[in-house]
Design a protein around this motif. Structure first.
Motif, PDB file in Angstrom:
ATOM      1  N   GLY A 271       0.808  -1.207   0.000  1.00  0.00           N
ATOM      2  CA  GLY A 271       0.000   0.000   0.000  1.00  0.00           C
ATOM      3  C   GLY A 271       0.844   1.261   0.000  1.00  0.00           C
ATOM      4  N   THR A 272       0.176   2.391  -0.102  1.00  0.00           N
ATOM      5  CA  THR A 272       0.869   3.671  -0.147  1.00  0.00           C
ATOM      6  C   THR A 272       1.384   4.062   1.233  1.00  0.00           C
ATOM      7  OG1 THR A 272      -1.250   4.782   0.139  1.00  0.00           O
ATOM      8  CG2 THR A 272      -0.475   4.487  -2.118  1.00  0.00           C
ATOM      9  N   ARG A 273       2.350   4.960   1.224  1.00  0.00           N
ATOM     10  CA  ARG A 273       2.932   5.441   2.474  1.00  0.00           C
ATOM     11  C   ARG A 273       2.070   6.591   3.000  1.00  0.00           C
ATOM     12  NH1 ARG A 273       9.021   7.776   2.489  1.00  0.00           N
ATOM     13  NH2 ARG A 273       8.057   9.017   0.850  1.00  0.00           N
ATOM     14  N   TRP A 274       1.483   6.402   4.164  1.00  0.00           N
ATOM     15  CA  TRP A 274       0.555   7.409   4.689  1.00  0.00           C
ATOM     16  C   TRP A 274       1.166   8.274   5.781  1.00  0.00           C
ATOM     17  CZ3 TRP A 274      -0.452   7.417   9.873  1.00  0.00           C
ATOM     18  CH2 TRP A 274      -0.240   6.231  10.575  1.00  0.00           C
ATOM     19  N   GLY A 275       2.322   7.884   6.325  1.00  0.00           N
ATOM     20  CA  GLY A 275       2.954   8.660   7.380  1.00  0.00           C
ATOM     21  C   GLY A 275       4.450   8.443   7.412  1.00  0.00           C
ATOM     22  N   VAL A 276       5.219   9.507   7.755  1.00  0.00           N
ATOM     23  CA  VAL A 276       6.683   9.438   7.819  1.00  0.00           C
ATOM     24  C   VAL A 276       7.143  10.157   9.076  1.00  0.00           C
ATOM     25  CG1 VAL A 276       8.853   9.945   6.661  1.00  0.00           C
ATOM     26  CG2 VAL A 276       6.820   9.469   5.299  1.00  0.00           C
ATOM     27  N   TRP A 277       8.033   9.511   9.854  1.00  0.00           N
ATOM     28  CA  TRP A 277       8.628  10.120  11.040  1.00  0.00           C
ATOM     29  C   TRP A 277      10.132   9.896  10.985  1.00  0.00           C
ATOM     30  CZ3 TRP A 277       4.467   6.865  10.911  1.00  0.00           C
ATOM     31  CH2 TRP A 277       3.226   7.449  11.185  1.00  0.00           C
ATOM     32  N   GLN A 278      10.904  11.003  11.006  1.00  0.00           N
ATOM     33  CA  GLN A 278      12.345  10.919  10.849  1.00  0.00           C
ATOM     34  C   GLN A 278      13.063  11.509  12.053  1.00  0.00           C
ATOM     35  OE1 GLN A 278      13.778  12.281   7.045  1.00  0.00           O
ATOM     36  NE2 GLN A 278      11.848  11.854   6.025  1.00  0.00           N
ATOM     37  N   LEU A 279      14.037  10.758  12.513  1.00  0.00           N
ATOM     38  CA  LEU A 279      14.917  11.210  13.588  1.00  0.00           C
ATOM     39  C   LEU A 279      16.320  11.275  13.004  1.00  0.00           C
ATOM     40  CD1 LEU A 279      14.980   9.922  17.246  1.00  0.00           C
ATOM     41  CD2 LEU A 279      17.082  10.266  15.982  1.00  0.00           C
ATOM     42  N   ALA A 280      16.893  12.492  12.906  1.00  0.00           N
ATOM     43  CA  ALA A 280      18.209  12.674  12.295  1.00  0.00           C
ATOM     44  C   ALA A 280      19.019  13.653  13.133  1.00  0.00           C
ATOM     45  CB  ALA A 280      18.080  13.175  10.861  1.00  0.00           C
ATOM     46  N   GLU A 281      20.110  13.186  13.691  1.00  0.00           N
ATOM     47  CA  GLU A 281      20.993  14.030  14.496  1.00  0.00           C
ATOM     48  C   GLU A 281      22.449  13.620  14.251  1.00  0.00           C
ATOM     49  OE1 GLU A 281      20.147  16.596  16.121  1.00  0.00           O
ATOM     50  OE2 GLU A 281      17.954  16.360  16.154  1.00  0.00           O
ATOM     51  N   ASP A 282      23.378  14.528  14.640  1.00  0.00           N
ATOM     52  CA  ASP A 282      24.799  14.263  14.442  1.00  0.00           C
ATOM     53  C   ASP A 282      25.315  13.269  15.485  1.00  0.00           C
ATOM     54  OD1 ASP A 282      24.858  15.989  12.354  1.00  0.00           O
ATOM     55  OD2 ASP A 282      25.615  17.704  13.513  1.00  0.00           O
ATOM     56  N   LEU A 283      26.294  12.498  15.079  1.00  0.00           N
ATOM     57  CA  LEU A 283      26.956  11.550  15.975  1.00  0.00           C
ATOM     58  C   LEU A 283      28.101  12.273  16.686  1.00  0.00           C
ATOM     59  CD1 LEU A 283      27.030   8.455  13.581  1.00  0.00           C
ATOM     60  CD2 LEU A 283      25.551   8.781  15.558  1.00  0.00           C
ATOM     61  N   VAL A 406      10.907   6.014  10.059  1.00  0.00           N
ATOM     62  CA  VAL A 406       9.804   5.072  10.240  1.00  0.00           C
ATOM     63  C   VAL A 406       8.666   5.513   9.331  1.00  0.00           C
ATOM     64  CG1 VAL A 406       8.174   4.034  11.857  1.00  0.00           C
ATOM     65  CG2 VAL A 406      10.474   4.643  12.629  1.00  0.00           C
ATOM     66  N   THR A 407       8.179   4.617   8.501  1.00  0.00           N
ATOM     67  CA  THR A 407       7.082   4.936   7.579  1.00  0.00           C
ATOM     68  C   THR A 407       5.935   3.962   7.793  1.00  0.00           C
ATOM     69  OG1 THR A 407       8.022   3.544   5.828  1.00  0.00           O
ATOM     70  CG2 THR A 407       8.669   5.857   5.854  1.00  0.00           C
ATOM     71  N   GLY A 408       4.725   4.470   7.628  1.00  0.00           N
ATOM     72  CA  GLY A 408       3.537   3.650   7.780  1.00  0.00           C
ATOM     73  C   GLY A 408       2.875   3.361   6.444  1.00  0.00           C
ATOM     74  N   HIS A 409       2.538   2.112   6.208  1.00  0.00           N
ATOM     75  CA  HIS A 409       1.853   1.683   4.985  1.00  0.00           C
ATOM     76  C   HIS A 409       0.597   0.913   5.385  1.00  0.00           C
ATOM     77  CE1 HIS A 409       5.452   2.432   2.361  1.00  0.00           C
ATOM     78  NE2 HIS A 409       6.036   2.315   3.541  1.00  0.00           N
ATOM     79  N   ALA A 410      -0.451   1.080   4.608  1.00  0.00           N
ATOM     80  CA  ALA A 410      -1.710   0.382   4.905  1.00  0.00           C
ATOM     81  C   ALA A 410      -2.366  -0.061   3.608  1.00  0.00           C
ATOM     82  CB  ALA A 410      -2.652   1.281   5.699  1.00  0.00           C
ATOM     83  N   LEU A 411      -2.796  -1.301   3.575  1.00  0.00           N
ATOM     84  CA  LEU A 411      -3.525  -1.854   2.433  1.00  0.00           C
ATOM     85  C   LEU A 411      -4.903  -2.269   2.919  1.00  0.00           C
ATOM     86  CD1 LEU A 411      -2.932  -2.577  -0.595  1.00  0.00           C
ATOM     87  CD2 LEU A 411      -2.647  -4.927   0.173  1.00  0.00           C
ATOM     88  N   GLY A 412      -5.942  -1.705   2.307  1.00  0.00           N
ATOM     89  CA  GLY A 412      -7.300  -1.898   2.777  1.00  0.00           C
ATOM     90  C   GLY A 412      -7.951  -3.181   2.294  1.00  0.00           C
ATOM     91  N   PRO A 413      -9.249  -3.319   2.525  1.00  0.00           N
ATOM     92  CA  PRO A 413      -9.963  -4.564   2.176  1.00  0.00           C
ATOM     93  C   PRO A 413     -10.127  -4.727   0.675  1.00  0.00           C
ATOM     94  CG  PRO A 413     -11.507  -2.889   2.918  1.00  0.00           C
ATOM     95  CD  PRO A 413     -10.133  -2.311   3.137  1.00  0.00           C
ATOM     96  N   VAL A 414     -10.346  -5.955   0.252  1.00  0.00           N
ATOM     97  CA  VAL A 414     -10.636  -6.201  -1.157  1.00  0.00           C
ATOM     98  C   VAL A 414     -11.980  -5.564  -1.493  1.00  0.00           C
ATOM     99  CG1 VAL A 414      -9.294  -8.319  -1.277  1.00  0.00           C
ATOM    100  CG2 VAL A 414     -11.691  -8.433  -0.624  1.00  0.00           C
ATOM    101  N   ASN A 415     -12.137  -5.187  -2.731  1.00  0.00           N
ATOM    102  CA  ASN A 415     -13.339  -4.490  -3.158  1.00  0.00           C
ATOM    103  C   ASN A 415     -14.606  -5.292  -2.844  1.00  0.00           C
ATOM    104  OD1 ASN A 415     -15.450  -3.734  -5.495  1.00  0.00           O
ATOM    105  ND2 ASN A 415     -14.086  -1.993  -5.131  1.00  0.00           N
ATOM    106  N   SER A 416     -15.668  -4.568  -2.573  1.00  0.00           N
ATOM    107  CA  SER A 416     -16.930  -5.216  -2.184  1.00  0.00           C
ATOM    108  C   SER A 416     -17.496  -6.100  -3.286  1.00  0.00           C
ATOM    109  CB  SER A 416     -17.957  -4.154  -1.789  1.00  0.00           C
ATOM    110  OG  SER A 416     -18.180  -3.248  -2.858  1.00  0.00           O
TER     111      SER A 416
END
Length: 553
Positions: A271-283, A406-416
């Motif tokens: 499914g498509t990517r519906w949300g993105v959360w990024q944590l990026a900092e220097d070492l 971290v990305t969220g993907h969701a695939l819904g139900p098969v068509n009615s």
């Protein structure tokens, strides 16, 4: 998982596999193989990104046109088991082999029916060809007239058929010539009608069987798909062995750890990517007098993997998460409108699986520029396979910056369309003495036109290319996968949407906690990472689905 071609020590019949009763999505897709609705209805199941092509065939040969079940089962078998087929997209939450087995079983039922209808066509049709051609011409004209939007078209078609029947009766009684040809002409009038009556009984029996299987699948009774030709009973049955190996390859490809990212379509099958959360900092070293202890992206990913295995555990006995599937994925980029995919090959791939050492190498080295990418995925199959939630985690290190995405993907139900049960044919008519009221009248399960269609198609089923050219077929959406091709968005279903959104917060916190622990163990100052993690943890408490794969949205 490997595909072997060896035989067992003892050959004999095997019990067909019926599958899990909770596989709602699997049985819904399999039910399409038994349906008798018009072929064009498959277009109702199209979604935003995947469209099925309906090829209608020759306009003058509508009598050869297949119905939905015939076209669907043939297309699925040819696409998923055919020689030289292109790679398939995994169908998460379903069992593609079970769907294909039901398509094979439906083809077998129809083949038995067509064999008997072919015999009837030879005995009652081919031997009395002039009469058969006349009756077919009448039915073709009647069908063309009935398709008009005029309300009187049906009455005109019925009148035409009745008129021809009267003329046939007159011709039968008062023959213009005598002798052998007179009796042959009478037989040409009668035998096609006798064959039609005989064929109707066969068609009704088969239609009832197909509808019972259709209803049983959607009712959860898990009707078995009988595919005896897939069970070799001896070393000389090469066709059965080839079919068995094709089904085994299908199951092996379903377990592949290689997936494809198709731009705005998202990851095919997830499914498509519906949300993105990024944590990026220097070492930055925690102790200025000491350097950071060297580590790699794989070390962080492995720690995250270990902690994700604890997601189903919690301090309270409130149900919570079911056990997720946690896997390492290799994601390959393809074009948005790509018509096919190509799976990784070479010594690092075995039975469609990228080997662990290659996965680790991609995780550590292929983080910028061309090439495949590594993602750690945690996936839930919910609602009996109707909802697939996937959270993907990737760790990259560029120069002195470590990024955890971290990305969220969701695939819904098969068509009615696939979840609708069969309904008995009926229509409402006006009552004779109470015209202001209506009553429901049951119609025959198989109409006269349907008997003619099946009987005419039967002899040509031995050569599908000609039958497809005359009557048409359906072209499945590419790149093809059973699950994502006919999936709806989950956001219209309140509880499904809630499940997808709620999964983000605990996964994000577990990922950040595991990563920060690894950084501390290797002498990294985690103050900025902790602050950024707290900010993301606050933001993720109120997530909202969006089109994250469309960057201008």
């Amino acid at each position: 998982m490997t595909v072997e071609s060896g035989y067992a020590d003892v050959f004999g019949p095997q019990v067909p596999r019926t599958g899990d009763e909770g596989q709602t999505a699997t049985f819904a897709l399999a039910s399409a193989a038994y349906r008798d609705s018009p072929m064009e209805e498959i277009k109702k199941a199209d979604n935003e990104w995947h469209q099925t092509t309906v090829k209608t065939g020759r306009s003058w040969a509508t009598v050869f046109r297949p119905n939905l079940g015939e076209a669907f089962s043939r297309a699925v078998v040819d696409r998923m088991l055919g020689g030289g087929r292109k790679p398939l997209i995994q169908s998460f939450g379903t069992e593609p082999q079970a769907v294909v087995e039901h398509c094979l079983a439906a083809n077998n039922i129809r083949r038995d029916r067509d064999n008997r209808l072919s015999a009837i066509m030879v005995v009652c049709g081919l031997l009395f060809l002039p009469g058969l051609l006349v009756w077919l011409l009448v039915f073709q004209i009647r069908s063309a007239v009935a398709k008009r939007e005029d309300r009187r078209a049906s009455a005109v078609g019925t009148t035409l058929l009745a008129g021809v029947a009267v003329l046939a009766a007159v011709f039968f009684v008062k023959m213009p010539f005598a002798g052998f040809w007179a009796w042959y002409a009478r037989a040409c009038v009668v035998m096609p009608v006798v064959g039609w009556y005989w064929a109707r009984r066969i068609c009704e029996h088969t239609a009832r069987d197909l509808r019972e299987r259709w209803d049983s699948l959607l009712s959860g009774s898990s009707v078995g798909a009988k595919v005896p030709e897939a069970v070799p009973t001896g070393p000389r049955e090469t066709a059965a062995e080839e079919l068995r190996q094709s089904l085994a390859r299908l199951s092996a490809e379903q377990q592949s750890n290689s997936v494809f990212y198709a731009g705005p379509k998202g990851i095919l099958g997830m499914g498509t990517r519906w949300g993105v959360w990024q944590l990026a900092e220097d070492l930055v070293p925690a102790d200025a007098a000491r350097e950071i202890h060297p580590f790699r992206s794989w070390d962080v990913v492995r720690a995250i993997h270990d902690q994700l295995r604890m997601l189903e555990r919690g301090p309270l006995n409130t149900g919570g998460f079911p056990t997720p599937s946690i896997r390492h994925w290799i994601v390959s980029p393809i074009g948005e409108n790509a018509a096919a995919v190509s799976r990784p090959e070479g010594t690092d791939v075995e039975a469609y699986q990228v080997k662990p050492h290659a996965v680790q190498e991609i995780c550590n080295k292929q983080q910028f520029g061309a090439g495949d990418r590594h993602y750690l995925g945690v996936q839930w199959t919910l609602w009996d396979g109707q909802l697939i939630i996937t959270m993907l985690i990737t760790v990259t290190v560029l120069h002195e910056t470590l990024r955890i995405e971290v990305t969220g993907h969701a695939l819904g139900p098969v068509n009615s369309l696939f979840t609708s049960k069969p309904e008995a044919p009926s229509k409402e008519v006006t009552k004779s003495f109470k015209p202001w009221e209506t009553r429901t009248v049951k119609l025959p399960l198989v109409t006269t036109d349907e008997v003619v269609r099946l009987a005419v198609r039967a002899p040509l089923t031995w050569y599908p290319p000609l039958l497809n050219w005359l009557g048409g077929t359906i072209a499945l959406p590419e790149p093809f996968g059973l699950r994502h091709s006919w999936a709806d968005q989950p956001w219209r279903h309140r509880f499904m949407a809630d499940d997808a959104l709620r999964a983000a917060t605990p996964v994000l916190r577990v990922v950040h906690a595991a990563a920060i622990k690894v950084l501390k163990e290797n002498g990294v100052d985690t103050e900025k990472f902790g602050a950024r993690s707290s900010a993301l943890s606050t933001a993720v408490q109120d997530p909202s689905p969006r089109k994250a794969d469309v960057y201008d949205a």
